[in-house]
Design a protein around this motif. Structure first.
Motif, mmCIF file in Angstrom:
data_model
loop_
_atom_site.group_PDB
_atom_site.id
_atom_site.type_symbol
_atom_site.label_atom_id
_atom_site.label_comp_id
_atom_site.label_asym_id
_atom_site.label_seq_id
_atom_site.Cartn_x
_atom_site.Cartn_y
_atom_site.Cartn_z
ATOM 1 N N THR A 44 45.344 65.842 6.022
ATOM 2 C CA THR A 44 45.191 66.732 7.174
ATOM 3 C C THR A 44 46.431 66.688 8.049
ATOM 4 O OG1 THR A 44 42.797 66.385 7.206
ATOM 5 C CG2 THR A 44 43.788 67.253 9.218
ATOM 6 N N ILE A 45 46.922 67.862 8.410
ATOM 7 C CA ILE A 45 48.123 67.955 9.240
ATOM 8 C C ILE A 45 47.882 68.872 10.427
ATOM 9 C CG2 ILE A 45 49.621 67.604 7.234
ATOM 10 C CD1 ILE A 45 50.311 70.630 7.426
ATOM 11 N N MET A 46 48.741 68.749 11.426
ATOM 12 C CA MET A 46 48.839 69.718 12.510
ATOM 13 C C MET A 46 50.236 70.303 12.401
ATOM 14 S SD MET A 46 46.974 70.823 15.211
ATOM 15 C CE MET A 46 46.046 69.480 15.973
ATOM 16 N N VAL A 47 50.328 71.623 12.270
ATOM 17 C CA VAL A 47 51.638 72.265 12.147
ATOM 18 C C VAL A 47 51.766 73.339 13.216
ATOM 19 C CG1 VAL A 47 50.728 73.802 10.355
ATOM 20 C CG2 VAL A 47 53.207 73.512 10.589
ATOM 21 N N GLY A 48 52.934 73.383 13.848
ATOM 22 C CA GLY A 48 53.170 74.341 14.927
ATOM 23 C C GLY A 48 54.058 75.493 14.488
ATOM 24 N N PHE A 49 53.642 76.718 14.804
ATOM 25 C CA PHE A 49 54.409 77.920 14.479
ATOM 26 C C PHE A 49 54.763 78.658 15.763
ATOM 27 C CE2 PHE A 49 51.580 77.251 10.843
ATOM 28 C CZ PHE A 49 52.458 77.302 9.775
ATOM 29 N N ASP A 50 55.969 79.257 15.809
ATOM 30 C CA ASP A 50 56.261 80.139 16.932
ATOM 31 C C ASP A 50 55.628 81.496 16.643
ATOM 32 O OD1 ASP A 50 57.936 81.594 15.233
ATOM 33 O OD2 ASP A 50 59.796 80.990 16.216
ATOM 34 N N THR A 51 55.863 82.469 17.504
ATOM 35 C CA THR A 51 55.180 83.757 17.362
ATOM 36 C C THR A 51 55.638 84.547 16.139
ATOM 37 O OG1 THR A 51 56.805 84.758 18.860
ATOM 38 C CG2 THR A 51 54.744 83.972 19.835
#
Length: 222
Positions: free
Chosen positions: A102-109
Motif C-alpha cells: 500500500t502506498i500514498m502517491v501525490g499527483f499535481d493537477t
C-alpha cells in the motif's frame, strides 16, 4: 462449597462461562484501544499526505475530507489561496512479494508525480523494503521533463530508465520496469516488489484521472 462433578454438562457450563468472560474482557479492552488506534492511523495518513504533496515547504494547506472509490482513497489538498496543490491517492496492489503493498502517491493537477510514501508492505527486509526510498533517488546524469514546481520542491528527476519517478507523469512516461521495456529500473533482486509498486502508482493515476496511461497519450477516454 460442593465440588462440581466432572461430567460433560458441567464442563460445558464452565467452558461457556470462560468464553463469555473472555469475550467481555476483549470487548472492554477494544473499547479503550479502538480510538487511539484510529487516531494513530489518521495521523499516519495525514503525515503521508503532507509528505507526498507539500514536501519540505512551509506553507498553509487544507486537506479535504477523504473520498473513496473502487478501493482507492483520495485526498485533495489546497493552499491558503484555495488553489489546488495536488491530490494524494492511497493505492494498494495485492501482488507484492509478501502480499499487499500500500502506498500514498501525490499527483499535481496535470498528473505529474510530486511524491510518494510506502504505507504498508510485507516485503523482504533489506530488499523489497527498499521501495520506500528506491524510487525517489536521483542520478546526476540527465533528467526527464517535469514541471518547474516539482523540480524546485523535490529536485529534478533522473533520466528515463533510472529509478526516480518524481516528476514523471504516467500519461507521458512508460512507468513499468526497464526489463519490460519501461523507464524505471527495478529494485535490485526485487523485481516483483518493483512491479507491484509501479502497478499501484499507475492504478492510482488511472483512477484519479479516469483513463489509462496508454490511452492518455492518444487522447482516448477510459
Amino acid at each position: 462449597m460442593k465440588k462440581l462433578e466432572s461430567n460433560r454438562l458441567n464442563m460445558a457450563v464452565v467452558m461457556t462461562a470462560i468464553a463469555v468472560a473472555a469475550a467481555g474482557l476483549l470487548g472492554w479492552v477494544n473499547s479503550f484501544t479502538q480510538e487511539p488506534i484510529a487516531q494513530k492511523s489518521s495521523q499516519a495518513d495525514f503525515d503521508a499526505i503532507r509528505s507526498v504533496i507539500i514536501g519540505d515547504r512551509d506553507i498553509e494547506f487544507t486537506v479535504a475530507p477523504a473520498q473513496e472509490r473502487n478501493g482507492f482513497v483520495f485526498h485533495k489538498v489546497t493552499g491558503a489561496d484555495g488553489r489546488t496543490l495536488g491530490t494524494a491517492v492511497k493505492s494498494t496492489d495485492p501482488n507484492g512479494f509478501g502480499g499487499d503493498l500500500t502506498i500514498m502517491v501525490g499527483f499535481d493537477t496535470e498528473g505529474e508525480i510530486l511524491g510518494y510514501k510506502v504505507l504498508d508492505h510485507s516485503e523482504t527486509p533489506g530488499l523489497g523494503a527498499q521501495a520506500d526510498e528506491w524510487f525517489r533517488q536521483p542520478e546526476k546524469t540527465g533528467s526527464v521533463s517535469g514541471s518547474k514546481l516539482s523540480e524546485l520542491i523535490f529536485g529534478a528527476p533522473s533520466k528515463a530508465g533510472s529509478h526516480n519517478i518524481i516528476g514523471m507523469n504516467p500519461a507521458d512516461d512508460v512507468m513499468t520496469v526497464s526489463s519490460d521495456g519501461g523507464q524505471v529500473d527495478a529494485i535490485t533482486a526485487s523485481t516483483i516488489t518493483s512491479k507491484a509498486f509501479l502497478r499501484a502508482v499507475n492504478a492510482a493515476f488511472k483512477e484519479l484521472f479516469g483513463y489509462t496511461a496508454a490511452d492518455a497519450v492518444s487522447g482516448a477516454s477510459y
